[in-house]
Design a protein around this motif. Structure first.
Motif, mmCIF file in Angstrom:
data_model
loop_
_atom_site.group_PDB
_atom_site.id
_atom_site.type_symbol
_atom_site.label_atom_id
_atom_site.label_comp_id
_atom_site.label_asym_id
_atom_site.label_seq_id
_atom_site.Cartn_x
_atom_site.Cartn_y
_atom_site.Cartn_z
ATOM 1 N N LEU A 173 2.783 7.957 4.476
ATOM 2 C CA LEU A 173 1.976 9.121 4.844
ATOM 3 C C LEU A 173 1.545 9.902 3.610
ATOM 4 N N ALA A 185 0.709 12.841 11.669
ATOM 5 C CA ALA A 185 2.005 12.237 11.379
ATOM 6 C C ALA A 185 2.763 11.849 12.646
ATOM 7 N N ALA A 333 3.970 16.234 4.774
ATOM 8 C CA ALA A 333 3.461 15.497 5.936
ATOM 9 C C ALA A 333 3.629 16.273 7.235
#
Length: 370
Positions: A173, A185, A333
């Motif tokens: 990510l 995410a 993230a």
């Protein structure tokens, strides 16, 4: 990728209870554990350490846990523990190993950075300490070369990671964000489709064509290559000095306080094992594979074992600054609120062992016990 930021995670902010995603394992192999104790005998005339009948050691049946595999197979731990029996339990995922540590079922364990972070923060810094390093590297982006010929071709494709929020998932990510691409995410949907797939099934899914690639640890990466995949990116190239933590050694704080001599014996054995591995890579690789076979019932074939082994660096250094950075990537993230990792490391005994062995001390990057 950001440079080391050794002070960034010392801010005393709590981990969000609704986002326990870093509990997921570094390798994503499930949650079972099994006894992996050997029948090695103590040397004649040896004594118990701290009066203990046994020290219970946990690890994954994975090449990134080579120190534990080889230390078990070659008897390094039993040698240092004397008449105290080295008992082993293998785990398939970080959460179950953390649970075992918290329950007192194991005393010391080899584990990935994400579950170590989670175990520490979820207990408000009371459950465990990272007391040593074990391995760096061994993570790759492997793709179908017919579908993906360059890094920019990853956009729009289906790429697997082991689990939502695990070490490789966070790394991928972060890499996606660095490309300027957007991915949610939680769902994995966006400019790249991130598919959370157990490492045990990822090779079959890749072979069937339902995945275009995977960001995975060894030996899964080399299994994908054996199925026709191509290594597009080695994660090590994204890090300063091409080093980042993939496996550390943790201990129950209770056990550390009550049995420091036993902890010292295990760390001495770990340092000796790592030295032997680095001096005898061929024999060490065979020993690790033999222990994998004993633990799982199946050895790795040469076409998987050889490249996987080459990509893993065995080290006593816990690479603390990279744990710091990996946690920041999870924050970036949106998978974790800023944790307070101050005191997660206690490298006092390790540095004592290293000094006695004539080796340089290692650093906690500002996150050690004062």
């Amino acid at each position: 990728m950001p440079a080391y930021r050794s002070s960034a995670l010392r801010r005393g902010l709590a981990v969000a209870a609704a986002l326990p995603l870093l509990a997921l394992a570094a390798c994503g192999y499930g949650s079972e554990s099994k006894d992996s104790s050997s029948d090695q005998k103590a040397a004649a005339g040896s004594e118990k350490i701290d009066g203990l009948d046994s020290v219970r050691i946990g690890y994954f049946g994975n090449l990134t846990h080579a120190t534990a595999l080889v230390g078990n197979q070659k008897g390094f731990f039993q040698k240092e523990l004397g008449a105290t029996k080295a008992q082993y339990a293998t785990f398939n995922a970080g959460p179950s190993e953390i649970e075992a540590l918290n329950a007192g079922s194991i005393d010391i364990g080899w584990i990935g950075p994400s579950p170590a972070i989670n175990g520490y923060t979820k207990s408000d810094g009371k459950s465990l300490k990272i007391i040593g390093g074990s391995a760096s590297g061994g993570v790759k982006l492997v793709v179908d070369p017919d579908k993906i010929k360059s890094l920019k071709d990853v956009k729009g494709k289906k790429i697997a990671t082991p689990q939502l929020g695990n070490t490789q998932d966070v790394a991928f990510l972060n890499w996606i964000a660095d490309q300027g691409w957007k991915v949610d995410a939680q769902s994995g949907k966006g400019d790249v489709t991130v598919v959370r797939s157990d490492n045990k099934v990822t090779p079959d899914a890749f072979k069937a064509g339902s995945l275009d690639g995977a960001w995975v640890p060894e030996p899964t990466a080399s299994k994908l290559v054996a199925e026709g995949g191509k290594v597009l990116l080695d994660e090590a190239t994204l890090w300063p000095d091409q080093k980042f933590v993939i496996t550390n050694i943790i201990v129950s704080q209770k056990f550390l306080k009550e049995h420091p001599k036993a902890v010292e014996a295990v760390l001495k054995a770990s340092v000796e094992t790592n030295k032997w591995i680095n001096a005898n890579p061929g024999e060490a690789k065979a020993a690790a594979n033999k222990q994998l076979e004993l633990d799982s019932g199946k050895a790795l074939p040469a076409e998987v074992l050889d490249p996987a082994w080459k990509s893993i660096q065995i080290t006593d250094d816990p690479l603390a600054s990279t744990l710091d950075t990996e946690a920041e990537h999870a924050v970036k993230a949106g998978l974790l609120e800023q944790p307070d990792l101050a005191g997660i490391y206690d490298l006092t005994i390790l540095n004592k062992v290293l000094k006695a062995a004539g080796e340089s001390p290692v650093d906690a990057a500002g996150l050690g016990t004062s």
